[in-house]
Design a protein around this motif. Structure first.
Motif, PDB file in Angstrom:
ATOM      1  N   GLU A  67     -67.425 -20.358 -52.091  1.00  0.00           N
ATOM      2  CA  GLU A  67     -68.088 -21.597 -52.498  1.00  0.00           C
ATOM      3  C   GLU A  67     -68.205 -21.619 -54.023  1.00  0.00           C
ATOM      4  O   GLU A  67     -68.743 -20.685 -54.621  1.00  0.00           O
ATOM      5  CB  GLU A  67     -69.478 -21.713 -51.862  1.00  0.00           C
ATOM      6  N   VAL A  68     -67.710 -22.684 -54.629  1.00  0.00           N
ATOM      7  CA  VAL A  68     -67.742 -22.846 -56.082  1.00  0.00           C
ATOM      8  C   VAL A  68     -68.245 -24.248 -56.398  1.00  0.00           C
ATOM      9  O   VAL A  68     -67.663 -25.238 -55.937  1.00  0.00           O
ATOM     10  CB  VAL A  68     -66.351 -22.632 -56.715  1.00  0.00           C
ATOM     11  N   ALA A  69     -69.325 -24.332 -57.161  1.00  0.00           N
ATOM     12  CA  ALA A  69     -69.888 -25.622 -57.603  1.00  0.00           C
ATOM     13  C   ALA A  69     -70.155 -26.555 -56.429  1.00  0.00           C
ATOM     14  O   ALA A  69     -69.868 -27.751 -56.481  1.00  0.00           O
ATOM     15  CB  ALA A  69     -68.962 -26.283 -58.619  1.00  0.00           C
ATOM     16  N   GLY A  70     -70.679 -26.006 -55.329  1.00  0.00           N
ATOM     17  CA  GLY A  70     -71.082 -26.833 -54.199  1.00  0.00           C
ATOM     18  C   GLY A  70     -69.963 -27.257 -53.276  1.00  0.00           C
ATOM     19  O   GLY A  70     -70.171 -28.135 -52.427  1.00  0.00           O
ATOM     20  N   ARG A  71     -68.779 -26.672 -53.380  1.00  0.00           N
ATOM     21  CA  ARG A  71     -67.664 -27.033 -52.500  1.00  0.00           C
ATOM     22  C   ARG A  71     -66.927 -25.766 -52.085  1.00  0.00           C
ATOM     23  O   ARG A  71     -66.952 -24.758 -52.796  1.00  0.00           O
ATOM     24  CB  ARG A  71     -66.708 -28.011 -53.194  1.00  0.00           C
ATOM     25  N   GLN A  72     -66.250 -25.832 -50.965  1.00  0.00           N
ATOM     26  CA  GLN A  72     -65.435 -24.715 -50.503  1.00  0.00           C
ATOM     27  C   GLN A  72     -64.094 -24.735 -51.241  1.00  0.00           C
ATOM     28  O   GLN A  72     -63.379 -25.734 -51.220  1.00  0.00           O
ATOM     29  CB  GLN A  72     -65.206 -24.802 -48.988  1.00  0.00           C
ATOM     30  N   VAL A  73     -63.776 -23.624 -51.883  1.00  0.00           N
ATOM     31  CA  VAL A  73     -62.551 -23.531 -52.667  1.00  0.00           C
ATOM     32  C   VAL A  73     -61.682 -22.430 -52.075  1.00  0.00           C
ATOM     33  O   VAL A  73     -62.142 -21.301 -51.875  1.00  0.00           O
ATOM     34  CB  VAL A  73     -62.852 -23.239 -54.152  1.00  0.00           C
ATOM     35  N   ILE A  74     -60.430 -22.763 -51.783  1.00  0.00           N
ATOM     36  CA  ILE A  74     -59.438 -21.814 -51.294  1.00  0.00           C
ATOM     37  C   ILE A  74     -58.409 -21.609 -52.398  1.00  0.00           C
ATOM     38  O   ILE A  74     -57.840 -22.582 -52.916  1.00  0.00           O
ATOM     39  CB  ILE A  74     -58.752 -22.324 -50.012  1.00  0.00           C
ATOM     40  N   VAL A  75     -58.170 -20.357 -52.764  1.00  0.00           N
ATOM     41  CA  VAL A  75     -57.220 -20.034 -53.830  1.00  0.00           C
ATOM     42  C   VAL A  75     -56.184 -19.077 -53.261  1.00  0.00           C
ATOM     43  O   VAL A  75     -56.525 -18.071 -52.635  1.00  0.00           O
ATOM     44  CB  VAL A  75     -57.918 -19.405 -55.050  1.00  0.00           C
ATOM     45  N   VAL A  76     -54.902 -19.390 -53.501  1.00  0.00           N
ATOM     46  CA  VAL A  76     -53.793 -18.535 -53.078  1.00  0.00           C
ATOM     47  C   VAL A  76     -53.140 -17.988 -54.336  1.00  0.00           C
ATOM     48  O   VAL A  76     -52.646 -18.756 -55.179  1.00  0.00           O
ATOM     49  CB  VAL A  76     -52.769 -19.307 -52.234  1.00  0.00           C
ATOM     50  N   ASP A  77     -53.139 -16.670 -54.479  1.00  0.00           N
ATOM     51  CA  ASP A  77     -52.489 -16.009 -55.611  1.00  0.00           C
ATOM     52  C   ASP A  77     -51.085 -15.582 -55.186  1.00  0.00           C
ATOM     53  O   ASP A  77     -50.899 -14.983 -54.123  1.00  0.00           O
ATOM     54  CB  ASP A  77     -53.317 -14.794 -56.042  1.00  0.00           C
ATOM     55  N   THR A  78     -50.113 -15.894 -56.015  1.00  0.00           N
ATOM     56  CA  THR A  78     -48.713 -15.623 -55.682  1.00  0.00           C
ATOM     57  C   THR A  78     -48.161 -14.511 -56.564  1.00  0.00           C
ATOM     58  O   THR A  78     -48.651 -14.285 -57.677  1.00  0.00           O
ATOM     59  CB  THR A  78     -47.849 -16.887 -55.874  1.00  0.00           C
ATOM     60  N   PRO A  79     -47.120 -13.805 -56.108  1.00  0.00           N
ATOM     61  CA  PRO A  79     -46.464 -12.818 -56.978  1.00  0.00           C
ATOM     62  C   PRO A  79     -45.737 -13.514 -58.118  1.00  0.00           C
ATOM     63  O   PRO A  79     -45.224 -14.628 -57.964  1.00  0.00           O
ATOM     64  CB  PRO A  79     -45.488 -12.105 -56.035  1.00  0.00           C
ATOM     65  N   GLY A  80     -45.685 -12.855 -59.267  1.00  0.00           N
ATOM     66  CA  GLY A  80     -45.082 -13.468 -60.440  1.00  0.00           C
ATOM     67  C   GLY A  80     -43.578 -13.401 -60.437  1.00  0.00           C
ATOM     68  O   GLY A  80     -42.975 -12.453 -59.943  1.00  0.00           O
ATOM     69  N   TRP A  81     -42.951 -14.434 -61.006  1.00  0.00           N
ATOM     70  CA  TRP A  81     -41.501 -14.443 -61.114  1.00  0.00           C
ATOM     71  C   TRP A  81     -41.059 -13.885 -62.456  1.00  0.00           C
ATOM     72  O   TRP A  81     -41.890 -13.643 -63.347  1.00  0.00           O
ATOM     73  CB  TRP A  81     -40.952 -15.857 -60.901  1.00  0.00           C
ATOM     74  N   ASP A  82     -39.761 -13.691 -62.611  1.00  0.00           N
ATOM     75  CA  ASP A  82     -39.216 -13.180 -63.874  1.00  0.00           C
ATOM     76  C   ASP A  82     -39.388 -14.245 -64.963  1.00  0.00           C
ATOM     77  O   ASP A  82     -39.170 -15.431 -64.722  1.00  0.00           O
ATOM     78  CB  ASP A  82     -37.740 -12.824 -63.712  1.00  0.00           C
ATOM     79  N   ARG A  83     -39.726 -13.798 -66.160  1.00  0.00           N
ATOM     80  CA  ARG A  83     -40.118 -14.725 -67.213  1.00  0.00           C
ATOM     81  C   ARG A  83     -38.952 -15.515 -67.799  1.00  0.00           C
ATOM     82  O   ARG A  83     -39.171 -16.597 -68.367  1.00  0.00           O
ATOM     83  CB  ARG A  83     -40.832 -13.985 -68.335  1.00  0.00           C
TER      84      ARG A  83
END
Length: 407
Positions: free
Chosen positions: A54-70
């Motif tokens: 819960e962030v700032a009164g709302r449900q927040v879903i965050v998906v972290d992805t693996p990084g690609w080559d720069r």
């Protein structure tokens, strides 16, 4: 749609789904922890990680992805590419925003190409739901985010491709939470601008497109293109107005500066022409003025002579103006009498009577004036001049004899 309306409608979102995208070492994991306000993600791996809080009164879903080559999409592993496609499926029915994490540093052309090629796995529709998230591990000092974007032309093009949507997020511990709430507010505004739509994964999108009539699909695409063109025109017009406003402010500033310099130059020139007497010596002009003041202290002017002079001047002025007024009045009276006398002969008679009456009245006035002058034996002008001359002579006699004035 006005900004206030966008914000009012955006407040209806009670759940927000986000996906973090970017190269290896861009700071995606740190950005996710900053959004949650605590350590929810560990170091980057080869698989996607999903967290909810819960962030700032709302449900927040965050998906972290693996990084690609720069710099090279070919050097990005196949597993990372598959995880990139799978990330948008982990928060069904689809993410509200794709946060493209870019470190606040130099952004060369090769990195820009790598970003575009990796985003291609999500389709061209992804840009409508993407926000550039500029991050750093310290507070911003010495420059602004806008100045950094203007300096990096490739970054500027990337921001424009995302509809000029960007946000700065500092990953240093202890930073104010307002930067997170502002980010969520920008995401909500983007969702409302997109008509309340979120990003639909390509798999679902293909199924929907296959079951949707072609006419409806064409109409929707045409509508989306028109909306995009209108937004681009409005953005360019807004930028043009902003530049014109800045140019006007700059011109006003230069004009004010020029006026200030001109006033200072005139003041310095005046001080050079009339320098202050620092030695304390008296100039000839000062000595002459002081001598005249001393001589004037022993004299006394008769007030009766001054009043008499004012009275004579006033009478002469009245006589000077009363004569033309009397002549004009005589002409008017003669015109009225002539018009009345000739009225019994009709309009033509009244018209002829006016100049005849004026002529007779002026002739009589001239005869009366001549007889009056002959009776007095002098002209009023000469008499007024003599009166002023006599008053002036009396005044000079009184002022030139200090001893008589004291007696």
């Amino acid at each position: 749609m006005a900004t206030s309306q966008i914000r009012e409608e955006a407040l209806q979102l009670t759940e927000m789904r986000l996906v973090l995208l970017g190269k290896r070492g861009a700071g995606k994991t740190a950005a996710g922890n900053t959004i949650f306000g605590r350590e929810e993600f560990r170091r980057e791996g080869e698989s996607c990680v999903k967290r909810r809080a819960e962030v700032a009164g709302r449900q927040v879903i965050v998906v972290d992805t693996p990084g690609w080559d720069r710099v090279n999409v070919q050097r990005t592993s196949d597993q990372t590419k598959e995880e990139l496609k799978r990330s948008v499926l982990l928060c069904p029915p689809g993410p509200h925003a794709l946060l493209l994490v870019i470190p606040l540093e130099e952004f060369p052309e090769r990195e820009n190409k790598a970003v575009n090629k990796h985003m291609h796995f999500l389709g061209d529709r992804a840009w409508r739901h993407t926000i550039v998230l500029l991050t750093c591990d310290d507070e911003l000092r010495g420059t602004t985010v806008e100045e950094h974007i203007a300096k990096e032309k490739h970054l500027q093009r990337l921001v424009e491709k995302c509809g000029n949507r960007y946000h700065f997020l500092s990953n240093v511990s202890g930073c104010p939470r307002t930067q997170v709430t502002e980010l969520l507010g920008k995401i909500e505004e983007m969702v409302v601008e997109n008509g309340g739509e979120f990003y639909i994964p390509q798999v679902y999108y293909d199924i929907i497109e296959s079951r949707t009539p072609k006419e409806y699909t064409d109409m929707r695409r045409e509508h989306e293109e028109k909306v995009w063109l209108l937004k681009e025109r409005w953005r360019k017009r807004e930028e043009q107005l902003k530049k014109e406003n800045e140019e006007l402010k700059k011109q006003n500033k230069e004009l004010y500066k020029g006026e200030s310099e001109s006033r200072g130059l005139r003041k310095r020139r005046s001080s050079l022409e009339n320098p202050p007497n620092l030695a304390g010596e008296r100039t000839e002009e000062e000595e002459r003025q002081q001598k005249e003041e001393k001589e004037g202290t022993g004299q006394r002017i008769d007030p009766d002579a001054i009043r008499l002079g004012y009275r004579d001047a006033g009478m002469a002025l009245i006589q000077h103006y009363i004569k033309p007024a009397a002549v004009i009045l005589s002409a008017i009276v003669g015109a009225l009498i002539g018009a009345i006398a000739g009225a019994h002969r009709g309009t033509m008679g009244a018209a002829l009577g006016v100049p005849i009456g004026v002529g007779i009245a002026l002739l009589l006035a001239a005869l009366i004036r001549q007889e009056a002058r002959a009776a007095r034996g002098t002209t009023p002008f000469l008499r007024a001049e003599d009166s002023r001359t006599q008053s002036h002579q009396r005044l000079q006699q009184q002022t030139s004899s200090p001893s008589l004035a004291h007696s």
